[in-house]
Design a protein around this motif. Structure first.
Motif, PDB file in Angstrom:
ATOM      1  N   VAL A  92     -40.292  11.057  -6.105  1.00 37.33           N
ATOM      2  CA  VAL A  92     -40.241  12.154  -5.129  1.00 37.33           C
ATOM      3  C   VAL A  92     -39.645  11.683  -3.803  1.00 37.33           C
ATOM      4  O   VAL A  92     -38.821  12.364  -3.205  1.00 37.33           O
ATOM      5  CB  VAL A  92     -41.651  12.747  -4.900  1.00 37.33           C
ATOM      6  N   SER A  93     -40.052  10.500  -3.370  1.00 35.81           N
ATOM      7  CA  SER A  93     -39.585   9.988  -2.081  1.00 35.81           C
ATOM      8  C   SER A  93     -38.261   9.234  -2.194  1.00 35.81           C
ATOM      9  O   SER A  93     -37.773   8.702  -1.205  1.00 35.81           O
ATOM     10  CB  SER A  93     -40.646   9.077  -1.465  1.00 35.81           C
ATOM     11  N   ARG A  94     -37.710   9.191  -3.400  1.00 39.83           N
ATOM     12  CA  ARG A  94     -36.462   8.496  -3.666  1.00 39.83           C
ATOM     13  C   ARG A  94     -36.537   7.017  -3.269  1.00 39.83           C
ATOM     14  O   ARG A  94     -35.569   6.434  -2.775  1.00 39.83           O
ATOM     15  CB  ARG A  94     -35.293   9.170  -2.988  1.00 39.83           C
ATOM     16  N   ALA A  95     -37.709   6.450  -3.477  1.00 37.35           N
ATOM     17  CA  ALA A  95     -37.903   5.026  -3.204  1.00 37.35           C
ATOM     18  C   ALA A  95     -37.200   4.224  -4.292  1.00 37.35           C
ATOM     19  O   ALA A  95     -37.109   4.657  -5.443  1.00 37.35           O
ATOM     20  CB  ALA A  95     -39.395   4.696  -3.177  1.00 37.35           C
ATOM     21  N   PRO A  96     -36.723   3.052  -3.942  1.00 37.04           N
ATOM     22  CA  PRO A  96     -35.982   2.256  -4.934  1.00 37.04           C
ATOM     23  C   PRO A  96     -36.912   1.651  -5.990  1.00 37.04           C
ATOM     24  O   PRO A  96     -38.024   1.247  -5.693  1.00 37.04           O
ATOM     25  CB  PRO A  96     -35.352   1.157  -4.073  1.00 37.04           C
ATOM     26  N   PHE A  97     -36.426   1.611  -7.202  1.00 36.20           N
ATOM     27  CA  PHE A  97     -37.157   0.962  -8.290  1.00 36.20           C
ATOM     28  C   PHE A  97     -36.613  -0.442  -8.546  1.00 36.20           C
ATOM     29  O   PHE A  97     -37.071  -1.126  -9.440  1.00 36.20           O
ATOM     30  CB  PHE A  97     -37.052   1.788  -9.577  1.00 36.20           C
ATOM     31  N   ASP A  98     -35.609  -0.859  -7.758  1.00 35.45           N
ATOM     32  CA  ASP A  98     -34.962  -2.155  -7.968  1.00 35.45           C
ATOM     33  C   ASP A  98     -35.651  -3.288  -7.208  1.00 35.45           C
ATOM     34  O   ASP A  98     -35.013  -4.110  -6.567  1.00 35.45           O
ATOM     35  CB  ASP A  98     -33.489  -2.070  -7.565  1.00 35.45           C
ATOM     36  N   ASN A  99     -36.970  -3.307  -7.292  1.00 32.90           N
ATOM     37  CA  ASN A  99     -37.759  -4.352  -6.650  1.00 32.90           C
ATOM     38  C   ASN A  99     -38.894  -4.708  -7.606  1.00 32.90           C
ATOM     39  O   ASN A  99     -39.116  -4.013  -8.594  1.00 32.90           O
ATOM     40  CB  ASN A  99     -38.290  -3.861  -5.290  1.00 32.90           C
ATOM     41  N   PRO A 100     -39.616  -5.787  -7.340  1.00 32.88           N
ATOM     42  CA  PRO A 100     -40.678  -6.183  -8.281  1.00 32.88           C
ATOM     43  C   PRO A 100     -41.739  -5.106  -8.496  1.00 32.88           C
ATOM     44  O   PRO A 100     -42.199  -4.907  -9.626  1.00 32.88           O
ATOM     45  CB  PRO A 100     -41.293  -7.421  -7.622  1.00 32.88           C
ATOM     46  N   ILE A 101     -42.128  -4.381  -7.458  1.00 31.54           N
ATOM     47  CA  ILE A 101     -43.140  -3.331  -7.608  1.00 31.54           C
ATOM     48  C   ILE A 101     -42.595  -2.190  -8.461  1.00 31.54           C
ATOM     49  O   ILE A 101     -43.275  -1.696  -9.366  1.00 31.54           O
ATOM     50  CB  ILE A 101     -43.599  -2.794  -6.226  1.00 31.54           C
ATOM     51  N   GLY A 102     -41.371  -1.767  -8.196  1.00 24.11           N
ATOM     52  CA  GLY A 102     -40.762  -0.694  -8.976  1.00 24.11           C
ATOM     53  C   GLY A 102     -40.627  -1.062 -10.438  1.00 24.11           C
ATOM     54  O   GLY A 102     -40.917  -0.260 -11.327  1.00 24.11           O
ATOM     55  N   GLY A 103     -40.189  -2.289 -10.714  1.00 26.66           N
ATOM     56  CA  GLY A 103     -40.084  -2.757 -12.089  1.00 26.66           C
ATOM     57  C   GLY A 103     -41.433  -2.806 -12.781  1.00 26.66           C
ATOM     58  O   GLY A 103     -41.570  -2.415 -13.948  1.00 26.66           O
ATOM     59  N   PHE A 104     -42.441  -3.268 -12.059  1.00 28.41           N
ATOM     60  CA  PHE A 104     -43.808  -3.331 -12.577  1.00 28.41           C
ATOM     61  C   PHE A 104     -44.298  -1.938 -12.959  1.00 28.41           C
ATOM     62  O   PHE A 104     -44.818  -1.720 -14.052  1.00 28.41           O
ATOM     63  CB  PHE A 104     -44.711  -3.957 -11.508  1.00 28.41           C
ATOM     64  N   VAL A 105     -44.092  -0.989 -12.061  1.00 30.37           N
ATOM     65  CA  VAL A 105     -44.534   0.393 -12.306  1.00 30.37           C
ATOM     66  C   VAL A 105     -43.794   0.979 -13.508  1.00 30.37           C
ATOM     67  O   VAL A 105     -44.415   1.591 -14.379  1.00 30.37           O
ATOM     68  CB  VAL A 105     -44.333   1.258 -11.039  1.00 30.37           C
ATOM     69  N   LEU A 106     -42.486   0.787 -13.571  1.00 27.88           N
ATOM     70  CA  LEU A 106     -41.721   1.333 -14.693  1.00 27.88           C
ATOM     71  C   LEU A 106     -42.159   0.731 -16.024  1.00 27.88           C
ATOM     72  O   LEU A 106     -42.388   1.457 -16.999  1.00 27.88           O
ATOM     73  CB  LEU A 106     -40.222   1.088 -14.493  1.00 27.88           C
ATOM     74  N   HIS A 107     -42.261  -0.585 -16.078  1.00 27.73           N
ATOM     75  CA  HIS A 107     -42.602  -1.244 -17.339  1.00 27.73           C
ATOM     76  C   HIS A 107     -43.998  -0.871 -17.831  1.00 27.73           C
ATOM     77  O   HIS A 107     -44.216  -0.729 -19.032  1.00 27.73           O
ATOM     78  CB  HIS A 107     -42.486  -2.758 -17.210  1.00 27.73           C
ATOM     79  N   LEU A 108     -44.933  -0.708 -16.918  1.00 26.59           N
ATOM     80  CA  LEU A 108     -46.299  -0.404 -17.342  1.00 26.59           C
ATOM     81  C   LEU A 108     -46.562   1.081 -17.580  1.00 26.59           C
ATOM     82  O   LEU A 108     -47.622   1.440 -18.086  1.00 26.59           O
ATOM     83  CB  LEU A 108     -47.306  -0.953 -16.329  1.00 26.59           C
ATOM     84  N   THR A 109     -45.626   1.936 -17.218  1.00 24.48           N
ATOM     85  CA  THR A 109     -45.845   3.368 -17.436  1.00 24.48           C
ATOM     86  C   THR A 109     -44.891   3.977 -18.462  1.00 24.48           C
ATOM     87  O   THR A 109     -45.110   5.113 -18.892  1.00 24.48           O
ATOM     88  CB  THR A 109     -45.715   4.157 -16.118  1.00 24.48           C
ATOM     89  N   ASP A 110     -43.869   3.238 -18.857  1.00 23.26           N
ATOM     90  CA  ASP A 110     -42.910   3.787 -19.826  1.00 23.26           C
ATOM     91  C   ASP A 110     -43.574   4.240 -21.120  1.00 23.26           C
ATOM     92  O   ASP A 110     -43.185   5.261 -21.690  1.00 23.26           O
ATOM     93  CB  ASP A 110     -41.826   2.746 -20.159  1.00 23.26           C
ATOM     94  N   TRP A 111     -44.588   3.516 -21.583  1.00 17.66           N
ATOM     95  CA  TRP A 111     -45.237   3.846 -22.856  1.00 17.66           C
ATOM     96  C   TRP A 111     -45.847   5.243 -22.867  1.00 17.66           C
ATOM     97  O   TRP A 111     -45.935   5.881 -23.909  1.00 17.66           O
ATOM     98  CB  TRP A 111     -46.302   2.803 -23.224  1.00 17.66           C
ATOM     99  N   MET A 112     -46.253   5.742 -21.691  1.00 15.06           N
ATOM    100  CA  MET A 112     -46.859   7.076 -21.666  1.00 15.06           C
ATOM    101  C   MET A 112     -45.918   8.132 -21.102  1.00 15.06           C
ATOM    102  O   MET A 112     -46.008   9.294 -21.470  1.00 15.06           O
ATOM    103  CB  MET A 112     -48.179   7.063 -20.893  1.00 15.06           C
ATOM    104  N   VAL A 113     -44.996   7.744 -20.243  1.00 11.96           N
ATOM    105  CA  VAL A 113     -44.125   8.724 -19.593  1.00 11.96           C
ATOM    106  C   VAL A 113     -42.944   9.110 -20.481  1.00 11.96           C
ATOM    107  O   VAL A 113     -42.613  10.298 -20.601  1.00 11.96           O
ATOM    108  CB  VAL A 113     -43.635   8.190 -18.225  1.00 11.96           C
ATOM    109  N   LEU A 114     -42.304   8.132 -21.099  1.00  5.03           N
ATOM    110  CA  LEU A 114     -41.099   8.435 -21.885  1.00  5.03           C
ATOM    111  C   LEU A 114     -41.367   9.394 -23.052  1.00  5.03           C
ATOM    112  O   LEU A 114     -40.576  10.332 -23.251  1.00  5.03           O
ATOM    113  CB  LEU A 114     -40.436   7.142 -22.372  1.00  5.03           C
ATOM    114  N   PRO A 115     -42.451   9.236 -23.827  1.00  3.01           N
ATOM    115  CA  PRO A 115     -42.715  10.252 -24.870  1.00  3.01           C
ATOM    116  C   PRO A 115     -42.990  11.644 -24.295  1.00  3.01           C
ATOM    117  O   PRO A 115     -42.581  12.655 -24.880  1.00  3.01           O
ATOM    118  CB  PRO A 115     -43.954   9.713 -25.591  1.00  3.01           C
TER     119      PRO A 115
END
Length: 180
Positions: A31-54
């Motif tokens: 929503v805030s258009r914050a970057p995902f190209d940092n360690p926190i963004g990568g962490f959030v993406l990797h740990l939530t993909d299993w539930m968000v992508l389906p």
């Protein structure tokens, strides 16, 4: 037996709250258009993909918002509430009123979790601005808190270079928590 139920609820609460918070973080970063190209963004993406992508296959974005992340957080809280109610009283779980209680309770918990997440982000931003204003994490936190702080900054400008809006935002968050 009661100790086993407490252990199950503790583990379920930790799991659901952790992943719901990450899903909310993913939603708010988008929503805030914050970057995902940092360690926190990568962490959030990797740990939530299993539930968000389906969920994205079923739930389309609404007005450009990642509703799948928001729905994932909501569903985790609803499952947790159903587990709590089910372990306390199985006959109560089958009641239609219980379904409404789970649905509305999960929504209130999600709102509270969102407010707590923003309080943590506001405190982190204040700490970073005082001790390490040029830290790479400062950009991420700054972009995530900007939608909340920008309107406040129009009302309360910095005084002698000191920005009081994070303190005001935390106070407003505490007021919201009283009502939720």
């Amino acid at each position: 037996m009661a100790a086993l139920v407490q252990v199950i609820l503790l583990i379920a609460n930790a799991f659901c709250t952790f992943f719901a918070t990450l899903a909310l973080m993913r939603f708010f970063m988008q929503v805030s258009r914050a970057p995902f190209d940092n360690p926190i963004g990568g962490f959030v993406l990797h740990l939530t993909d299993w539930m968000v992508l389906p969920l994205r296959r079923i739930v389309p974005p609404v007005r450009g918002f990642d509703t799948a992340s928001l729905l994932a957080a909501y569903l985790l809280q609803a499952v947790l509430m159903a587990l709590v109610i089910g372990l306390s009283s199985l006959h109560e779980l089958a009641s239609p009123a219980t379904a409404l209680r789970i649905a509305s309770g999960a929504l209130f918990v999600l709102v509270r979790l969102s407010v707590y997440l923003y309080v943590v982000l506001l405190v982190a931003q204040a700490m970073l601005s005082w001790f390490n204003p040029h830290a790479p994490l400062n950009r991420l936190v700054g972009q995530m808190t900007a939608p909340v702080l920008r309107p406040l900054r129009r009302i309360v400008p910095p005084i002698s270079g000191i920005d009081l809006t994070p303190l005001i935002a935390i106070l407003l968050a505490q007021i919201i928590l009283i009502f939720v």
